[in-house]
Design an enzyme around this catalytic site. Structure first.
Site, PDB file in Angstrom:
ATOM      1  N   ASP A 144       2.137  -6.151  -6.232  1.00  0.00           N
ATOM      2  CA  ASP A 144       1.090  -5.391  -5.537  1.00  0.00           C
ATOM      3  C   ASP A 144       1.353  -3.905  -5.766  1.00  0.00           C
ATOM      4  OD1 ASP A 144      -0.882  -4.419  -3.940  1.00  0.00           O
ATOM      5  OD2 ASP A 144      -0.191  -5.341  -2.085  1.00  0.00           O
ATOM      6  N   TRP A 145       0.899  -3.433  -6.925  1.00  0.00           N
ATOM      7  CA  TRP A 145       1.059  -2.025  -7.308  1.00  0.00           C
ATOM      8  C   TRP A 145      -0.263  -1.308  -7.043  1.00  0.00           C
ATOM      9  CZ3 TRP A 145       2.588  -0.309 -12.990  1.00  0.00           C
ATOM     10  CH2 TRP A 145       2.667   1.076 -13.045  1.00  0.00           C
ATOM     11  N   GLU A 146      -0.271  -0.471  -6.003  1.00  0.00           N
ATOM     12  CA  GLU A 146      -1.485   0.251  -5.601  1.00  0.00           C
ATOM     13  C   GLU A 146      -1.319   1.753  -5.817  1.00  0.00           C
ATOM     14  OE1 GLU A 146      -2.902  -0.915  -1.689  1.00  0.00           O
ATOM     15  OE2 GLU A 146      -2.030  -2.900  -1.911  1.00  0.00           O
ATOM     16  N   PHE A 147      -1.687   2.223  -6.950  1.00  0.00           N
ATOM     17  CA  PHE A 147      -2.262   1.616  -8.154  1.00  0.00           C
ATOM     18  C   PHE A 147      -1.697   2.386  -9.346  1.00  0.00           C
ATOM     19  CE2 PHE A 147      -5.532   0.991  -4.890  1.00  0.00           C
ATOM     20  CZ  PHE A 147      -5.709  -0.392  -4.960  1.00  0.00           C
ATOM     21  N   GLY A 205       0.809  -1.210   0.000  1.00  0.00           N
ATOM     22  CA  GLY A 205       0.000   0.000   0.000  1.00  0.00           C
ATOM     23  C   GLY A 205       0.843   1.260   0.000  1.00  0.00           C
TER      24      GLY A 205
END
Length: 365
Positions: free
Chosen positions: A134-137, A91
């Site tokens: 997990d690339w947010e975003f 995150g």
């Protein structure tokens, strides 16, 4: 090392169910990998590892080396053993620079290559079965297009490495927004579903964080339905399927935590009522902690059928969460849609594995 198949292999026939969870390495002192009850899971994600913001490679400290080695070694020897994936990113709240780092990395083939080669090297060195992004975003249509380029290049290098080393290919997954389209954003953009369908083994859809103390209106953390809004899991998952993602390449996210508010008026304690700020835990509580708080405070617990969610209130405190009943309903819906499985954020927040056990039991094979 526990081996698994390639994206092409897992997309044919009936791929094995995914019952998974993310393991936050930041809590390893209080909740070591040895504490994970693997009987409820098939895959566990190590969260998180971050690339260098200069080279985009992984520069591991001695402490991180120990953590990674302990994680895979421990879970490989558990009964039953589980497959392990190394999750990269996390995150933006934990690292505000992370979205910029990813955007820069994916912008050209050379930096993508540095990132990919280093990720594969770390995964193999420590015995992971796969890699998770997990690339947010991604923040723009260009970044979404570049994400597609990254996945294509990544899958190609995974296949090449597997052939060169006579190994099964690493799994490649990604944690993604609840909807395929960012319809709530000022910048309209959509995920590169064709590339994701072709190059990922599956996508972990984050079906939670729909409401929180960042808003002064109470609401469910992870509504399955919502009669008043498209911010719900049914809408989100169907947007992925309607966009072209095979259901068997989608895994539904489930929260092991609740969102909390402080009510403006304790007498107005339903969904959609006014709050003045975060409640207990600074706006978030693990399921374990909120269950204890509800019991000790004598809070009123309400099951909301319209959203398939639970909330509790006691005085001015208001908590939105999921329990065994709502999780069971969500598992049933995931199976009805034909999804691959589910994942939890995050391991270590359950109460004596109560929710994890209920979810595993509810998935009908």
């Amino acid at each position: 090392m526990i081996r698994t198949g390639s994206a092409a292999e897992s997309s044919s026939g009936n791929p094995p169910v995914v019952k998974s969870g993310y393991y936050p390495s930041s809590g390893s002192d209080d909740f070591p990998p040895s504490a994970i009850n693997t009987s409820f899971f098939t895959h566990v994600f190590y969260a998180f590892l971050l690339p260098s913001n200069v080279t985009f490679k992984f520069e591991l400290s001695n402490e991180t080396v120990v953590l990674l080695s302990n994680f895979t070694t421990t879970l490989r020897h558990k009964t039953p053993p589980v497959k392990t994936l190394l999750s990269i990113g996390g995150g933006a709240g934990d690292n505000p620079e992370l979205p910029r780092i990813f955007a820069h990395m994916v912008s050209n083939p050379s930096s993508r290559s540095n990132f990919i080669d280093s990720a594969i090297e770390v995964a193999r060195k420590f015995g992971f079965d796969g890699l998770d992004l997990d690339w947010e975003f991604p923040q723009s249509p260009k970044e979404m297009k570049d994400l597609g380029h990254l996945l294509k290049q990544w899958r190609r290098e995974i296949k090449k490495e597997a052939k060169a080393t006579d190994s099964h290919p690493l799994l490649l997954t990604a944690a993604v927004y609840f909807s395929a389209d960012f319809f709530l954003s000022d910048v309209t953009r959509s995920y590169p579903i064709k590339s994701m369908e072709k190059y990922l083994d599956w996508a972990n859809v984050m079906c939670f964080d729909y409401h929180g103390a960042w808003s002064n209106i109470t609401g469910p953390n992870a509504a399955l339905f919502d009669p008043n809004s498209n911010v719900n899991s049914v809408y989100g998952l169907r947007s992925w399927i309607n966009g072209g993602m095979t259901p068997k390449k989608l895994v539904m996210g489930l929260p092991l935590y609740g969102r909390t508010w402080e009510l403006k008026d304790p007498n107005d304690h339903g969904i959609g009522d006014i709050a003045i700020g975060p409640g207990p835990g600074g706006g978030q509580l693990s399921f374990n902690d909120l269950e204890v708080l509800n019991q000790e405070s004598g809070a009123t617990v309400v099951y909301d059928m319209d959203t398939v969610s639970v909330y509790s209130f006691n005085g001015s405190s208001w908590i939105a969460f999921d329990d065994g009943l709502t999780i069971t309903s969500k598992i049933g819906f995931a199976q009805a849609l034909g999804l691959r499985g589910y994942f939890f954020w995050a391991l270590g927040q359950d109460s004596d594995w109560k929710i994890s056990a209920q979810a595993s039991k509810s998935w009908i094979l």
